[in-house]
Scaffold this motif. Structure first.
Motif, PDB file in Angstrom:
ATOM      1  N   TYR A  18       9.985  73.995  53.512  1.00  0.00           N
ATOM      2  CA  TYR A  18      10.247  75.202  54.302  1.00  0.00           C
ATOM      3  C   TYR A  18      11.186  74.907  55.466  1.00  0.00           C
ATOM      4  O   TYR A  18      12.051  75.712  55.803  1.00  0.00           O
ATOM      5  N   TRP A  19      11.019  73.765  56.097  1.00  0.00           N
ATOM      6  CA  TRP A  19      11.882  73.385  57.216  1.00  0.00           C
ATOM      7  C   TRP A  19      13.326  73.236  56.734  1.00  0.00           C
ATOM      8  O   TRP A  19      14.258  73.743  57.352  1.00  0.00           O
ATOM      9  N   ASN A  20      13.513  72.555  55.613  1.00  0.00           N
ATOM     10  CA  ASN A  20      14.856  72.375  55.069  1.00  0.00           C
ATOM     11  C   ASN A  20      15.462  73.711  54.640  1.00  0.00           C
ATOM     12  O   ASN A  20      16.643  73.975  54.880  1.00  0.00           O
ATOM     13  N   THR A  21      14.669  74.556  54.007  1.00  0.00           N
ATOM     14  CA  THR A  21      15.174  75.857  53.580  1.00  0.00           C
ATOM     15  C   THR A  21      15.526  76.723  54.784  1.00  0.00           C
ATOM     16  O   THR A  21      16.528  77.450  54.760  1.00  0.00           O
ATOM     17  N   ALA A  22      14.747  76.660  55.849  1.00  0.00           N
ATOM     18  CA  ALA A  22      15.069  77.414  57.064  1.00  0.00           C
ATOM     19  C   ALA A  22      16.365  76.900  57.686  1.00  0.00           C
ATOM     20  O   ALA A  22      17.190  77.689  58.168  1.00  0.00           O
ATOM     21  N   THR A  23      16.572  75.594  57.651  1.00  0.00           N
ATOM     22  CA  THR A  23      17.828  75.028  58.157  1.00  0.00           C
ATOM     23  C   THR A  23      19.008  75.520  57.326  1.00  0.00           C
ATOM     24  O   THR A  23      20.051  75.904  57.865  1.00  0.00           O
ATOM     25  N   GLU A  24      18.833  75.523  56.014  1.00  0.00           N
ATOM     26  CA  GLU A  24      19.895  76.025  55.138  1.00  0.00           C
ATOM     27  C   GLU A  24      20.123  77.523  55.344  1.00  0.00           C
ATOM     28  O   GLU A  24      21.254  78.002  55.237  1.00  0.00           O
ATOM     29  N   ALA A  25      19.070  78.264  55.644  1.00  0.00           N
ATOM     30  CA  ALA A  25      19.223  79.701  55.906  1.00  0.00           C
ATOM     31  C   ALA A  25      20.038  79.931  57.178  1.00  0.00           C
ATOM     32  O   ALA A  25      20.870  80.846  57.221  1.00  0.00           O
ATOM     33  N   THR A  26      19.823  79.110  58.211  1.00  0.00           N
ATOM     34  CA  THR A  26      20.640  79.269  59.423  1.00  0.00           C
ATOM     35  C   THR A  26      22.097  78.914  59.140  1.00  0.00           C
ATOM     36  O   THR A  26      23.004  79.560  59.658  1.00  0.00           O
ATOM     37  N   ARG A  27      22.317  77.915  58.304  1.00  0.00           N
ATOM     38  CA  ARG A  27      23.703  77.567  57.938  1.00  0.00           C
ATOM     39  C   ARG A  27      24.361  78.702  57.163  1.00  0.00           C
ATOM     40  O   ARG A  27      25.525  79.033  57.397  1.00  0.00           O
ATOM     41  N   LEU A  28      23.614  79.286  56.229  1.00  0.00           N
ATOM     42  CA  LEU A  28      24.154  80.414  55.466  1.00  0.00           C
ATOM     43  C   LEU A  28      24.463  81.584  56.391  1.00  0.00           C
ATOM     44  O   LEU A  28      25.538  82.190  56.306  1.00  0.00           O
ATOM     45  N   GLY A  29      23.521  81.901  57.272  1.00  0.00           N
ATOM     46  CA  GLY A  29      23.740  83.010  58.199  1.00  0.00           C
ATOM     47  C   GLY A  29      24.933  82.775  59.107  1.00  0.00           C
ATOM     48  O   GLY A  29      25.740  83.682  59.342  1.00  0.00           O
ATOM     49  N   ALA A  30      25.076  81.557  59.603  1.00  0.00           N
ATOM     50  CA  ALA A  30      26.219  81.242  60.467  1.00  0.00           C
ATOM     51  C   ALA A  30      27.522  81.310  59.679  1.00  0.00           C
ATOM     52  O   ALA A  30      28.542  81.786  60.187  1.00  0.00           O
ATOM     53  N   ARG A  31      27.492  80.855  58.441  1.00  0.00           N
ATOM     54  CA  ARG A  31      28.710  80.903  57.618  1.00  0.00           C
ATOM     55  C   ARG A  31      29.118  82.342  57.331  1.00  0.00           C
ATOM     56  O   ARG A  31      30.292  82.695  57.427  1.00  0.00           O
ATOM     57  N   VAL A  32      28.155  83.175  56.978  1.00  0.00           N
ATOM     58  CA  VAL A  32      28.464  84.588  56.720  1.00  0.00           C
ATOM     59  C   VAL A  32      28.977  85.249  57.994  1.00  0.00           C
ATOM     60  O   VAL A  32      29.959  85.993  57.966  1.00  0.00           O
ATOM     61  N   ALA A  33      28.344  84.961  59.121  1.00  0.00           N
ATOM     62  CA  ALA A  33      28.780  85.558  60.389  1.00  0.00           C
ATOM     63  C   ALA A  33      30.151  85.041  60.808  1.00  0.00           C
ATOM     64  O   ALA A  33      30.919  85.762  61.444  1.00  0.00           O
ATOM     65  N   ALA A  34      30.473  83.802  60.444  1.00  0.00           N
ATOM     66  CA  ALA A  34      31.755  83.223  60.849  1.00  0.00           C
ATOM     67  C   ALA A  34      32.920  83.765  60.040  1.00  0.00           C
ATOM     68  O   ALA A  34      34.014  83.939  60.564  1.00  0.00           O
TER      69      ALA A  34
END
Length: 156
Positions: A50-66
């Motif tokens: 879950y910790w790794n998936t949450a980290t990947e979710a923040t990366r995905l969100g930042a990439r989409v926002a960027a």
């Protein structure tokens, strides 16, 4: 003589018979400790997942926002789809400098607030572990939501 030898032989077996139950008790103690360790390791593995998936979710969100000109709700929906235990209320999207436009934003930060509960599967133990606060910051590089009239696949 045969009778006394038989009696001695019968009495010699009694202490061994009494220890047969001790072996079962020792096994029960060792097996319960082993099972607790195994369940603990499995729960630790789940928590790391879950910790790794949450980290990947923040990366995905930042990439989409960027790269996309989308609003925060689309970013939060994509992150929630990646990790369904993550409520959208725990996600924060911020742009730097504040109050910037698509053209003037320099950085985007996507964060998950700490305290998102992850329920464990340990039998008879109602325990919930919490995710730590996670954050990803990327430079803004708008690629537009549509390119040449067709939708950018990252922005959908």
């Amino acid at each position: 003589m045969n009778t006394s030898a038989a009696l001695r032989h019968r009495h010699a077996d009694r202490p061994r018979a009494r220890q047969g139950g001790a072996t079962a008790v020792e096994f029960a103690i060792v097996a319960s400790v082993f099972l607790m360790l195994m369940i603990g390791m499995m729960e630790m593995g789940r928590m790391l997942y879950y910790w790794n998936t949450a980290t990947e979710a923040t990366r995905l969100g930042a990439r989409v926002a960027a790269v996309c000109d989308v609003n925060d709700s689309i970013i939060k929906t994509k992150m929630h789809a990646m990790l369904d235990v993550l409520p959208t209320s725990a996600i924060t999207v911020s742009y730097t400098p504040s109050l910037c436009t698509v053209e003037t934003c320099r950085y985007v930060t996507v964060s998950i607030n700490s305290g998102v509960p992850i329920a464990t599967y340990i039998p008879f133990v109602p325990l919930a572990l919490s995710l730590p606060a996670l954050s990803t910051t990327l430079p803004r590089e708008s690629m537009l939501s549509t390119v040449g009239g067709s939708a950018n696949p990252m922005c959908q």
